[in-house]
Every structure is written in structure tokens, then in C-alpha cells.
Design a protein around this motif. Structure first.
Motif, PDB file in Angstrom:
ATOM      1  N   HIS A 434       1.206  -1.522  -0.245  1.00 43.83           N
ATOM      2  CA  HIS A 434      -0.858  -0.234  -0.174  1.00 43.83           C
ATOM      3  C   HIS A 434       0.636   1.159  -0.453  1.00 43.83           C
ATOM      4  CE1 HIS A 434       0.499  -0.799   4.660  1.00 43.83           C
ATOM      5  NE2 HIS A 434      -0.064   0.872   4.499  1.00 43.83           N
ATOM      6  N   LEU A 435       0.294   2.108  -0.305  1.00 42.48           N
ATOM      7  CA  LEU A 435       0.807   4.151  -0.900  1.00 42.48           C
ATOM      8  C   LEU A 435       0.131   4.028   1.131  1.00 42.48           C
ATOM      9  CD1 LEU A 435       1.120   2.799  -3.576  1.00 42.48           C
ATOM     10  CD2 LEU A 435       0.651   5.813  -3.963  1.00 42.48           C
ATOM     11  N   SER A 436       1.186   4.267   1.843  1.00 41.93           N
ATOM     12  CA  SER A 436       0.927   5.051   3.597  1.00 41.93           C
ATOM     13  C   SER A 436       1.544   6.204   3.614  1.00 41.93           C
ATOM     14  CB  SER A 436       1.175   3.867   4.257  1.00 41.93           C
ATOM     15  OG  SER A 436       2.692   3.834   4.068  1.00 41.93           O
ATOM     16  N   HIS A 437       2.531   6.830   3.015  1.00 42.09           N
ATOM     17  CA  HIS A 437       3.038   8.211   3.145  1.00 42.09           C
ATOM     18  C   HIS A 437       2.805   8.716   1.806  1.00 42.09           C
ATOM     19  CE1 HIS A 437       3.224   7.816   7.829  1.00 42.09           C
ATOM     20  NE2 HIS A 437       3.836   6.461   6.893  1.00 42.09           N
ATOM     21  N   LEU A 438       1.913   9.904   1.540  1.00 42.36           N
ATOM     22  CA  LEU A 438       1.276  10.194  -0.254  1.00 42.36           C
ATOM     23  C   LEU A 438       2.493  11.896   0.521  1.00 42.36           C
ATOM     24  CD1 LEU A 438       0.016   8.587   0.321  1.00 42.36           C
ATOM     25  CD2 LEU A 438      -1.684   9.890  -1.893  1.00 42.36           C
ATOM     26  N   TYR A 439       2.807  12.091  -0.823  1.00 40.79           N
ATOM     27  CA  TYR A 439       3.393  13.560  -1.331  1.00 40.79           C
ATOM     28  C   TYR A 439       3.309  14.337  -1.855  1.00 40.79           C
ATOM     29  CZ  TYR A 439       6.346  11.278   2.413  1.00 40.79           C
ATOM     30  OH  TYR A 439       6.923  10.956   3.805  1.00 40.79           O
ATOM     31  N   PRO A 440       2.389  15.387  -2.315  1.00 41.38           N
ATOM     32  CA  PRO A 440       3.101  15.913  -4.082  1.00 41.38           C
ATOM     33  C   PRO A 440       3.539  15.511  -4.618  1.00 41.38           C
ATOM     34  CG  PRO A 440       2.311  18.160  -2.354  1.00 41.38           C
ATOM     35  CD  PRO A 440       3.381  16.403  -1.823  1.00 41.38           C
ATOM     36  N   TYR A 441       5.194  15.156  -4.403  1.00 40.40           N
ATOM     37  CA  TYR A 441       6.119  14.819  -5.412  1.00 40.40           C
ATOM     38  C   TYR A 441       6.197  13.268  -5.334  1.00 40.40           C
ATOM     39  CZ  TYR A 441       6.568  18.915  -3.195  1.00 40.40           C
ATOM     40  OH  TYR A 441       6.724  20.484  -2.931  1.00 40.40           O
ATOM     41  N   GLY A 442       5.707  12.406  -4.776  1.00 40.59           N
ATOM     42  CA  GLY A 442       5.697  10.972  -4.717  1.00 40.59           C
ATOM     43  C   GLY A 442       5.241  10.118  -3.207  1.00 40.59           C
ATOM     44  N   SER A 443       5.470   9.145  -2.809  1.00 46.67           N
ATOM     45  CA  SER A 443       4.714   8.308  -1.970  1.00 46.67           C
ATOM     46  C   SER A 443       5.398   7.229  -1.778  1.00 46.67           C
ATOM     47  CB  SER A 443       3.655   7.389  -2.579  1.00 46.67           C
ATOM     48  OG  SER A 443       2.844   7.166  -1.263  1.00 46.67           O
ATOM     49  N   SER A 444       5.814   6.761  -0.081  1.00 40.08           N
ATOM     50  CA  SER A 444       5.879   5.758   0.272  1.00 40.08           C
ATOM     51  C   SER A 444       5.404   4.761  -0.240  1.00 40.08           C
ATOM     52  CB  SER A 444       6.185   5.971   1.935  1.00 40.08           C
ATOM     53  OG  SER A 444       4.968   5.815   2.192  1.00 40.08           O
ATOM     54  N   LEU A 445       5.937   3.153  -0.245  1.00 41.35           N
ATOM     55  CA  LEU A 445       5.190   2.575  -0.574  1.00 41.35           C
ATOM     56  C   LEU A 445       6.042   1.540   0.422  1.00 41.35           C
ATOM     57  CD1 LEU A 445       5.581   3.490  -3.128  1.00 41.35           C
ATOM     58  CD2 LEU A 445       6.264   0.999  -3.878  1.00 41.35           C
ATOM     59  N   TYR A 446       4.597   0.640   1.014  1.00 39.27           N
ATOM     60  CA  TYR A 446       5.043   0.169   2.200  1.00 39.27           C
ATOM     61  C   TYR A 446       4.308  -1.545   1.718  1.00 39.27           C
ATOM     62  CZ  TYR A 446       4.818  -1.129   7.398  1.00 39.27           C
ATOM     63  OH  TYR A 446       4.855  -1.790   8.421  1.00 39.27           O
ATOM     64  N   THR A 447       5.555  -2.628   1.984  1.00 41.35           N
ATOM     65  CA  THR A 447       5.045  -4.010   1.283  1.00 41.35           C
ATOM     66  C   THR A 447       5.135  -5.066   1.912  1.00 41.35           C
ATOM     67  OG1 THR A 447       5.867  -3.604  -0.802  1.00 41.35           O
ATOM     68  CG2 THR A 447       5.568  -5.835  -0.730  1.00 41.35           C
ATOM     69  N   THR A 448       4.315  -6.076   2.672  1.00 44.26           N
ATOM     70  CA  THR A 448       3.870  -6.889   3.093  1.00 44.26           C
ATOM     71  C   THR A 448       4.176  -8.024   2.878  1.00 44.26           C
ATOM     72  OG1 THR A 448       1.930  -5.638   5.059  1.00 44.26           O
ATOM     73  CG2 THR A 448       1.909  -7.972   5.567  1.00 44.26           C
ATOM     74  N   TYR A 449       5.493  -8.575   3.259  1.00 46.55           N
ATOM     75  CA  TYR A 449       5.559 -10.529   3.263  1.00 46.55           C
ATOM     76  C   TYR A 449       4.969 -11.331   3.566  1.00 46.55           C
ATOM     77  CZ  TYR A 449       9.765  -9.676   3.803  1.00 46.55           C
ATOM     78  OH  TYR A 449      11.072  -9.235   4.612  1.00 46.55           O
ATOM     79  N   LEU A 450       4.400 -12.633   3.407  1.00 47.96           N
ATOM     80  CA  LEU A 450       4.329 -13.616   4.411  1.00 47.96           C
ATOM     81  C   LEU A 450       4.657 -14.880   4.236  1.00 47.96           C
ATOM     82  CD1 LEU A 450       1.142 -12.134   4.952  1.00 47.96           C
ATOM     83  CD2 LEU A 450       0.947 -14.113   6.270  1.00 47.96           C
ATOM     84  N   PHE A 451       5.157 -15.857   4.724  1.00 43.97           N
ATOM     85  CA  PHE A 451       6.008 -17.358   4.135  1.00 43.97           C
ATOM     86  C   PHE A 451       5.963 -17.808   5.267  1.00 43.97           C
ATOM     87  CE2 PHE A 451       9.218 -14.261   5.758  1.00 43.97           C
ATOM     88  CZ  PHE A 451      10.495 -15.920   6.221  1.00 43.97           C
ATOM     89  N   ARG A 452       6.102 -19.632   4.992  1.00 41.71           N
ATOM     90  CA  ARG A 452       6.255 -20.301   6.161  1.00 41.71           C
ATOM     91  C   ARG A 452       7.207 -20.106   6.798  1.00 41.71           C
ATOM     92  NH1 ARG A 452       3.580 -25.895   3.825  1.00 41.71           N
ATOM     93  NH2 ARG A 452       5.378 -25.815   2.580  1.00 41.71           N
ATOM     94  N   LEU A 453       7.111 -20.912   8.522  1.00 45.14           N
ATOM     95  CA  LEU A 453       8.291 -20.768   8.911  1.00 45.14           C
ATOM     96  C   LEU A 453       8.959 -22.051   8.641  1.00 45.14           C
ATOM     97  CD1 LEU A 453       6.828 -20.455  12.721  1.00 45.14           C
ATOM     98  CD2 LEU A 453       8.482 -18.726  10.711  1.00 45.14           C
TER      99      LEU A 453
END
Length: 533
Positions: A434-453
Motif C-alpha cells: 500500500h501507499l501509506s505516506h503521500l506527498y505532492p511529489y511522490g509516495s512511500s510504498l509499504y510492502t508486506t510479505y508472508l511465508f511459512r516457517l
């Protein structure tokens, strides 16, 4: 009581609905619950302290374990398998600035490394002792946490840097004010930690990141004390606040911080809008933020994150009803959700909400009202507890983030997610952004990933293989970020995990400048060695 090997208070749980468990099993396969070590077993393996006796220093095994690691996935793996080495040799709780100076002098005299400790929420290795012959002293700042001064005319508040988010907000709200800084770690993290890592709050669009809120303070370093006056603005040379911001404990210990506060808003509300695809949602989010409307938050989920969020929410009947209503409006399989937050005076909120939702309408958005937005706001600090639940089911979950310009966002998301999905052989990885912190010039991207132990009767083999999987994933994603021209960290800082990638961003001269600053403030090299540079 705080969990010693996981997130948050050990009396709080985040139960996962059966439908959500089935959803995860279909995506990445069944998990194998691990056999975690008990605290008593871990404490029995703690070696003797290497520090000389000092009246401010505690060296019990339990104290040292509780301050040994942060909240990164590697930290969890280390704690839960019980092989916790190295550890700090002692923990101190100074209650005055003079005691902080005394501890710095003590560490210098005995040749110890010194690690400042706020809430212990770092996810990139900020507070972890590193292997070496020198003993390590961790300085817990929780007793330097009071409100020292409050100026309701200039809207400035000065706190001890060890104050946690809830205590800080309680002190301000009693006076009709707020800082408005709400990172996901808000309940546990501290003001000093936010400053040391250049933190971003979930509503930074309205209130600002911590660098905007940090007005001044005091830093105690091996070279002496640095006082930073709280001017509204100054052209008196380079701003030394910027030296302290993001310094990650390498320059000294921040003992006091003055912050710019805001009167409590008359009202606050959150809305959800759904789009038929990510392209439309991205266009709407960009147009809204570039219109400079006074919103407190924007958060745009990709279709995969939207699907995952709805699946993990439970409430199958209500979610099913929402899905059917959206489908009638042409929003189906590739839908993405935009959350909008508004805070301030009622009249201003009314105007900005109308303008923002009109932009969303013009981009094909379907308004879903306040229910989902309010539910997100209510549970936003509860979500990290899901990590505990998933681990106990045999799943690992981790996050990473970057920031880039608007023109580069689709390519950056594709590069990161592709790198993660293909990194492991014979194991599926579920990835969403998701994009979590937005600015007029761009944005942060916050990526979550799940995998098995990993699955193995031997606890240490589970830890070793799970750590190898994480290292493979983290390296693949970090290399993708650097190759695509993004920052290696928008809000988590550098610590040790991002250290290999920082020179690509700062350059040779920039890294030399950072090293020079460390040498100036810490000529003997005892402050949080091995982090940042």
C-alpha cells in the motif's frame, strides 16, 4: 506485561477467523506451529556480564534478554529459538541528565559500547549488540519521560525523550493539544526513538513527519552536550537538528526534545473509497494530495492488499454484502481501497471532504462510507498483534518500505513484489503493498510479505532455515529498491539491516560526511557501534 519474544502486551491477542486461516493456507500452504523456547530456558543460557559493577547498571539475565533485540523478524527468530547471542552485558535506567553523562563516562572508562534504548520497537537492528570483545551497556530511557515545559501560546511542549506515544498524547490532550504522530508502533515507541530514526506517523499528511514536529532539544555525547534551541526558523548556518534526526544513537543520547503541537481537532473521521483498478486509485490519490487539501491521511491499497485485508477481517456476511454491492457498480476482482482521513475544524473538514471525494468520483471511485475507515482507525495499533498469531500458526510476516516519485510507483511495486514472489525455491510467498505516506511529489510504498516457517523437530534448524529464507527475501527486495532508484528506507531507518545499501543512496562523499560527524561527537567510538555507518 510486555512480551519478551513478540509484539506488545502479553494479555492482548489477535484471533484469526477460520475463514482467514483457510485463505492463508490456500495461498502459501499449511503452517507448522513452532516449538518456542521458554523465557526460563533462555535465561539459563545467558553468560556472565563482562561489565564492572556500577550502581546504575543491572546485569540480571532477564533484564538483558528484554533489552537484547527489537521487533524485526530476525530478532523474533533469535528470541524464539533461544540462541540469543550477543546480549547486552548490563542495562541502566538513568533518571536525570547527569546520570546519562555519568553512564557515558563509565562506558568510556571501561571500553564498553553504549546502546540507547527507547521502546525496543526497531525493525532493522538499531538496538542489537554486535559480536565483539568489548562489553555492551544498554541505556533504557524510560525514566526520562516527563513533561518538562508547555507553552500554550507558541504551541511548544518539551518532554524527556523516553516518553512513549500514549503517555505523550495523554499529557497533551489534558491541555487540549496533540502531537499527531501515530506510527504503527505508537503504543510502545518513544519520542526519542521517533527522532533518532526520522519516524513517520500514519497521519503525517496532516500533522507532518517527525522532522517537522521536532523543534529542538538536548543531546549528551562523549564529546559534550549539544543544545538545540527551539526557534520557529533560523538562517544561522546548517540546521543541527537535522544532524540529530536520523542519527540512530551514533552521536549520543537525546535526553530532551521540544516538539510543535497542535490544538485538538474539533472532529476527525475516516472514509473508504473503492476503485475498479489500481490505476484509477493511484490517479485519484495523486490528484487529491497534489490539490493540497487539508487531509490528515491517505492510504491506497493494491488489489492484492485489498483482497487480503477483507479476507483477514472476518465478518463474512458484512464483507460479502460489501462485495456484492461493489460488484453491482462494476468494482470486482481488481478493486483497490483508498482510505481518507480528515481532522480539524468542522467547516474545513466538510469542504476538504467534498473536494477529495469529488476527485475520487471523477476517477471512478465508489464511496463506501465511514464504516471501514472507522474500523481501521479503531484497530490500527492492534494490527501488529497479528504477527504473534501468525507465528504460532507457523507463518512469518515481515514488512519493508521505500519512497519514490509518482512516475516510478507502478514500476517500483512490480519490481519489489516480483523479487519477493520469486525469491524462494519450493515455497510460496504472499506479497501485497500500500501507499501509506503521500506527498505532492511522490509516495512511500509499504510492502508486506508472508511465508511459512521452516518445519523441523530441531528448534535451531527451524530458526536457521527460517532466517535463511528471510535473508534471501530481504536481499532480493532491497536490491530491487536500489536498482529502481528508491530510498532504502522511508520510515524504518538504517540500523544494521539496511547498512549495505546506504552507500548507493548517499555516495562516497556523503558516507564520509556521516562518518566525520560520528567522529566529532563520539571520538572514541562507543555510541551504538556498527549502526548507520
Amino acid at each position: 506485561m510486555r512480551r519478551w519474544n513478540g509484539w506488545g502486551d502479553d494479555t492482548i491477542t489477535y484471533p484469526l477467523p477460520a475463514s482467514a486461516a483457510r485463505f492463508l493456507e490456500q495461498l502459501i500452504g499449511p503452517g507448522t506451529p513452532p516449538q518456542d523456547v521458554r523465557l526460563e530456558e533462555a535465561a539459563a543460557a545467558v553468560p556472565p556480564s563482562r561489565l564492572p559493577v556500577h550502581p546504575l547498571v543491572l546485569d540480571s539475565p532477564i533484564e538483558r534478554i528484554f533489552h537484547a533485540r527489537g521487533q524485526s523478524l530476525p530478532d523474533w527468530i533469535t528470541l524464539r529459538c533461544g540462541d540469543i547471542h550477543p546480549l547486552p552485558d548490563g542495562v541502566a535506567y538513568p533518571s536525570t541528565e547527569s546520570e546519562v553523562r555519568e553512564l557515558i563516562g563509565y562506558a568510556a572508562a571501561v571500553g564498553a559500547g553504549l546502546i540507547p534504548y527507547g521502546g525496543g520497537t526497531s525493525v532493522v537492528g538499531h538496538i542489537n549488540p554486535l559480536p565483539g570483545d568489548a562489553p555492551v551497556l544498554t541505556v533504557d530511557m524510560s525514566r526520562l519521560s516527563g513533561l518538562k515545559r508547555f507553552d500554550d501560546i507558541s504551541h511548544l511542549a518539551t518532554f524527556g525523550a523516553g516518553i512513549t506515544g500514549p503517555d505523550l498524547e495523554a499529557q497533551l490532550r489534558a491541555r487540549g493539544f496533540t502531537l499527531g504522530h501515530f506510527p504503527q508502533s505508537f503504543e510502545l515507541s518513544t519520542l526519542g526513538g521517533w527522532i533518532a530514526t526520522r519516524s513517520s506517523g500514519q497521519q503525517s499528511l496532516g500533522y507532518g513527519r517527525i522532522e517537522k514536529l521536532f523543534a529542538g532539544g538536548k543531546l549528551e555525547s562523549p564529546a559534550g552536550s549539544l543544545e538545540l534551541p527551539a526557534f520557529p526558523a533560523s538562517a544561522a548556518g546548517p540546521d543541527l537538528r537535522e544532524v540529530v534526526l536520523g542519527s540512530e544513537g551514533r552521536l549520543g543520547i537525546l535526553t530532551e526534545a521540544t516538539v510543535r503541537v497542535t490544538p485538538l481537532p474539533e472532529s476527525e473521521n475516516f472514509h473508504a473509497v473503492f476503485f475498479p483498478g489500481f490505476e484509477q486509485g493511484l490517479s485519484a490519490a495523486r490528484q487529491i494530495v497534489q490539490a493540497r487539501l487539508p487531509l490528515s491521511m491517505l492510504r491506497l491499497s493494491t488489489p492484492t492488499e485489498t483482497e487480503t485485508t477483507l479476507a483477514l477481517a472476518g465478518h463474512e456476511y458484512l464483507i460479502g454484502l460489501l462485495e456484492r454491492l461493489l460488484a453491482l457498480r462494476g468494482v470486482k476482482d481488481n478493486k483497490c481501497m483508498l482510505l481518507l482521513g480528515f481532522a480539524g475544524r468542522d467547516a474545513v473538514i466538510k469542504t476538504s471532504r467534498k473536494e477529495a471525494l469529488n476527485i475520487a468520483d471523477n476517477c471512478g471511485g465508489i464511496r463506501a462510507g465511514r464504516t471501514l475507515g472507522s474500523r481501521w482507525h479503531k484497530n490500527r495499533f492492534r494490527t501488529p498483534y497479528l504477527r504473534n498469531t501468525l507465528w504460532e500458526m507457523g507463518y512469518a510476516i515481515d514488512t519493508l518500505e521505500t519512497a519514490t516519485g509518482w512516475d516510478n510507483i507502478p514500476a517500483m511495486i512490480e519490481a519489489i513484489e516480483s523479487a519477493l514472489r520469486s525469491a524462494l525455491e519450493n515455497e510460496q510467498v504472499h506479497v501485497f503493498t500500500h501507499l501509506s505516506h503521500l506527498y505532492p511529489y511522490g509516495s512511500s510504498l509499504y510492502t508486506t510479505y508472508l511465508f511459512r516457517l521452516a518445519s523441523n523437530p530441531d528448534r535451531r534448524k527451524v530458526a536457521s532455515e527460517t532466517l535463511r529464507r528471510w535473508q534471501t527475501l530481504k536481499m532480493a527486495a532491497s536490491q530491487a529498491i536500489v536498482a529502481q532508484g528508491g530510498t532504502i528506507s522511508h520510515q524504518h531507518g538504517i540500523g544494521t539491516d539496511h547498512l549495505p545499501y546506504l552507500p548507493a543512496e548517499k555516495g562516497k562523499l556523503g558516507m564520509a560526511a556521516l562518518a566525520g560527524l560520528c567522529k566529532q561527537f563520539d571520538p572514541i567510538g562507543i555510541m551504538n557501534p556498527g549502526k548507520l555507518v
